[in-house]
Design a protein around this motif. Structure first.
Motif, short mmCIF file in Angstrom:
data_model
loop_
_atom_site.label_atom_id
_atom_site.label_comp_id
_atom_site.label_asym_id
_atom_site.label_seq_id
_atom_site.Cartn_x
_atom_site.Cartn_y
_atom_site.Cartn_z
N UNK A 1 -5.45 -4.57 8.40
CA UNK A 1 -5.77 -5.27 7.15
C UNK A 1 -6.76 -4.46 6.32
N UNK A 2 -7.75 -3.87 6.97
CA UNK A 2 -8.75 -3.06 6.25
C UNK A 2 -8.12 -1.80 5.67
N UNK A 3 -7.24 -1.17 6.46
CA UNK A 3 -6.61 0.07 6.03
C UNK A 3 -5.83 -0.11 4.72
N UNK A 4 -5.22 -1.28 4.58
CA UNK A 4 -4.37 -1.51 3.41
C UNK A 4 -5.01 -2.44 2.38
N UNK A 5 -6.31 -2.66 2.52
CA UNK A 5 -7.04 -3.41 1.50
C UNK A 5 -7.06 -2.58 0.23
N UNK A 6 -6.61 -3.17 -0.87
CA UNK A 6 -6.56 -2.43 -2.13
C UNK A 6 -5.26 -1.71 -2.38
N UNK B 1 -0.81 8.33 9.61
CA UNK B 1 -0.67 8.83 8.24
C UNK B 1 0.76 8.64 7.73
N UNK B 2 1.73 8.80 8.61
CA UNK B 2 3.13 8.64 8.20
C UNK B 2 3.42 7.18 7.91
N UNK B 3 2.86 6.28 8.70
CA UNK B 3 3.04 4.85 8.42
C UNK B 3 2.52 4.54 7.01
N UNK B 4 1.34 5.08 6.69
CA UNK B 4 0.77 4.87 5.36
C UNK B 4 1.64 5.52 4.27
N UNK B 5 2.23 6.66 4.59
CA UNK B 5 3.09 7.35 3.62
C UNK B 5 4.34 6.53 3.32
N UNK B 6 4.89 5.86 4.33
CA UNK B 6 6.06 5.01 4.12
C UNK B 6 5.70 3.85 3.19
N UNK C 1 -10.80 -9.39 6.35
CA UNK C 1 -10.69 -7.95 6.10
C UNK C 1 -9.91 -7.63 4.83
N UNK C 2 -9.01 -8.53 4.44
CA UNK C 2 -8.16 -8.27 3.27
C UNK C 2 -7.75 -9.61 2.65
N UNK C 3 -8.60 -10.17 1.80
CA UNK C 3 -8.33 -11.51 1.27
C UNK C 3 -7.16 -11.57 0.28
#
Length: 561
Positions: free
Chosen positions: A193-198, A137-142, A235-237
C-alpha cells in the motif's frame, strides 16, 4: 393525396433512421481516486465507475507478470484496453515484498533458477529493458505501463508463498497456516500500500484471495481482515479496500447480521468468486433452467444480499474454458451473464493469461481460460468477447441518468439486446448500446417506452412484432421456468410460445424448450433478461420519432416501468 402524405412520411423516416446510424457514443472520463456510494463504486465527482477487469497473474514461482516473454509490456497493456477492459486485477505473493532475498532477484535470475532458458530468450526479444531489473521493480513497471495506457489496477494479494492457487492444504489458505502468518501478511499489505501511495491508477487493494481450508472460521476472519483493512487504509487512504469471504470466496453470509467494524468508511468493497465448477458438474448433469434458478438463489443468499444492504459486490473472478467445448462452463456462462447484467455488477475475468512460464511443474502450459492465445498475440475466442461486451459499460448508477429509467432486453448467449432499426424490419438482436428502451407493466405487457407499441407474438416460428392493440393474450409476456428467463405468450391459435432467436438473430416465437427435467436440452437461445437501465442509446429511436410525427403523446400508455 393519401399517397403523397405517405411518401413524405417515408422520406422523413428514412432520413432519420439513416442519421441515427452514425451517432457515436461518448467515452466515460474518470476522476480518481475511487470511493463508494452505497452499492456503487464512484469517482471523485460522484460518477459511477464500473470495474471491468481482467486478472493478470504475477504470483507464481517466477513472480513476474505472465506473458512478458511473449509480447512487449506496452503491447499487452494496449491489448487489454482494446478488448474493452478498464482495469487489471494484478496478483502478487506476500513473499515478494517481505522476503528481501526473493524480491531482489532479477527477472533473469528468477527464470534461471527454474531452468526457463526459452523464457529468458523471449524477454531479451520482447522486453530487454527489464530482464535485469529486480522482481519488485518489474511489478512496479507493469503497473506503470498499465497507467500509461489508462488502465486501472487492483493489487490482489493472491497467496503468501509463490505458486499456483488453490487447495485446502497448500499452507496458504487461512490465517495461521504454514505460510500464512497474519503479522507477516499485514506487513506485506502495508508495504504494498505504501509503495503505490500516490500512484493514481492503483485504485484498489484486495486483501486476500480465496480464504479456505480446515482452519477457516468467522471470528478470525473479523479479527484479521479488519486489521488488514485498517493497515491498508492507514498506509494508502486513496485506494478502495476489497474484502473476500470464506470457502474459496463463495461465502459472505456471515456479514448479514454482523457488519465489519472499521474506523473509516466510503472505501469498502466485498468480492466474490463464481465459476461453473463452483457447483461441480451440476450444469452438465442437470437441467440448465433448474440449475440456474437454484444457483442464483444461493448466490443471492450467501453474497448478493450485500447489494441490498448498500455494499458494492465485486465478482473478482469468473471465467470459462475459452475453447467452447466445456458443457458445464457453456451452460453456466449464460446464467452468470444474465445476473451480472441484471445486477450491473463490477467484475474481473479470469484470466488474461494465454500461457505460463511455469505452472505446477509444467513449462509453457496453455491456459484455456485465458482470453489471449498461447502466444499472447490475439484473442483466443472473439465470440466470447462479444458476449461480455454489453457488460463492459454500466447500465445505471450515480451520475448515469442520461435518460429516464427503462429496461433493455438482454440476450445472454450472444451478449446482444433486442433492437429495431425501422418500423418495416423485424425485431433483431444488436449491440446493447443501440437497444430499444422498454417498459414491462404489471399487466405483463412489454412496450417500447414512450410509445403505444407493444411486443406481440404472431404465430409459431414467425417473427415477433410490434402492435398497438395490446389487450389480447398475444401481447402478454410472462417469465416462466426456474431461470426466470423464458418469456412466454399465447399465439393467435392458442399455442403457448416463447421468445427465441433464429439463425440470423431475428426475434421469433417458438415452442418453449428445456423448461425442466431434460438434462440434454440447451435453452440458451430462449433466455432473455430484462435489465434496468438509465443509459441512453447511441441511436435515435425511429418509433419515438414516429410518435411525434403522428402526434402520439410521448407517454407510457400501458403503465409504468
Amino acid at each position: 393525396m393519401g399517397r403523397l402524405v405517405f411518401f413524405s412520411f417515408l422520406s422523413i423516416f428514412s432520413f432519420l433512421t439513416t442519421f441515427s446510424d452514425v451517432m457515436i457514443p461518448q467515452k466515460q472520463v474518470m476522476a480518481l481516486p475511487l470511493s463508494t456510494d452505497s452499492r456503487w463504486i464512484v469517482d471523485e465527482n460522484g460518477q459511477r465507475v464500473k470495474l471491468v477487469c481482467v486478472n493478470w497473474v504475477s504470483h507464481l514461482e517466477v513472480m513476474v507478470a505472465e506473458g512478458l516473454s511473449k509480447q512487449p509490456m506496452d503491447g499487452i497493456a494496449k491489448r487489454i484496453l482494446s478488448m474493452g477492459f478498464n482495469c487489471v486485477r494484478l496478483t502478487w505473493p506476500v513473499f515478494l515484498v517481505t522476503n528481501d532475498t526473493l524480491g531482489s532477484l532479477t527477472v533473469r535470475q528468477s527464470l534461471q533458477s527454474h531452468g526457463l532458458l526459452e523464457s529468458i530468450s523471449g524477454f531479451q526479444a520482447n522486453n530487454p529493458s527489464i530482464i535485469d531489473l529486480s522482481l519488485l521493480d518489474v511489478y512496479q513497471a507493469v503497473v506503470s505501463s498499465l497507467g500509461n495506457n489508462n488502465v486501472m489496477v487492483i493489487l490482489d494479494n493472491h497467496i503468501s508463498k509463490p505458486g499456483w492457487c488453490c487447495s485446502n492444504f497448500d499452507g496458504n489458505g487461512f490465517f495461521g497456516d504454514q505460510y500464512f502468518d497474519p503479522d507477516l501478511w499485514i506487513t506485506g499489505l502495508t508495504r504494498m500500500a505504501s509503495m503505490f501511495n500516490g500512484v493514481p491508477n492503483v485504485v484498489g487493494m484486495s486483501l486476500r484471495n480465496e480464504l479456505r481450508g480446515p482452519k477457516q472460521n468467522v471470528n478470525d476472519w473479523y479479527r484479521y481482515m479488519q486489521k488488514g483493512a485498517e493497515a491498508v487504509h492507514s498506509a494508502n487512504p486513496d485506494v478502495i479496500v476489497i474484502l473476500s469471504g470464506l470457502n474459496y470466496d463463495k461465502d459472505l453470509s456471515f456479514l448479514r447480521n454482523r457488519p465489519v467494524n472499521l474506523t473509516f468508511s466510503g472505501k469498502i468493497v466485498f468480492e466474490v468468486h463464481w465459476y461453473g465448477f463452483t457447483d461441480g458438474e451440476a450444469w452438465k448433469n442437470g437441467n440448465s433452467n433448474q440449475v440456474c434458478g437454484r444457483v442464483v438463489d444461493n448466490m443471492m443468499r450467501v453474497s448478493g444480499f450485500l447489494l441490498d444492504q448498500g455494499w458494492p459486490l465485486f465478482v473478482s473472478e469468473f471465467g470459462v474454458d475459452q475453447r467452447g467445448t466445456n458443457v458445464n462452463d457453456n451452460r453456466y456462462l449464460g446464467c452468470f451473464l444474465s445476473v451480472a447484467a441484471e445486477l450491473d455488477l463490477d467484475w474481473a475475468l479470469w484470466t488474461l493469461v494465454g500461457s505460463y512460464y511455469l505452472r505446477q511443474g509444467v513449462i509453457g502450459i496453455n491456459e484455456y481460460y485465458g482470453v489471449l492465445n498461447w502466444n499472447w498475440c490475439e484473442a483466443r475466442n472473439s465470440t466470447f468477447l462479444q458476449q461480455i461486451s454489453a457488460l463492459q459499460s454500466p447500465f445505471r448508477g450515480p451520475g448515469l441518468s442520461e435518460v429516464n429509467p427503462h429496461k433493455v432486453i438482454f440476450h445472454p448467449s450472444t451478449g446482444l439486446c433486442v433492437m429495431r432499426k425501422s418500423m418495416f424490419e423485424p425485431l433483431r438482436l444488436g449491440r446493447c448500446t443501440e437497444s430499444e428502451a422498454w417498459t414491462y407493466t404489471s399487466q405483463k405487457i412489454l412496450s417500447v417506452k414512450g410509445t403505444y407499441f407493444c411486443l406481440q407474438t404472431d404465430d409459431l416460428a414467425k417473427p415477433a412484432k410490434l402492435g398497438i392493440i395490446c389487450t389480447n393474450s398475444n401481447s402478454k409476456w410472462e417469465t416462466i421456468s426456474d431461470s426466470k428467463m423464458h418469456f412466454s405468450s399465447t399465439a393467435s391459435n392458442g399455442t403457448t410460445v416463447c421468445l427465441d432467436v433464429d439463425s440470423d438473430n431475428t426475434i421469433v416465437t417458438n415452442t418453449c424448450k428445456c423448461l425442466s427435467k431434460d438434462n440434454a436440452c440447451e435453452p440458451e437461445s430462449q433466455w432473455f433478461k430484462l435489465v434496468n437501465s438509465t443509459r441512453s442509446s447511441t441511436m435515435t429511436k425511429p418509433l419515438s420519432r414516429m410518435n411525434s410525427i403522428l402526434n402520439f403523446p410521448a407517454k407510457d400508455f400501458h403503465g409504468s416501468l
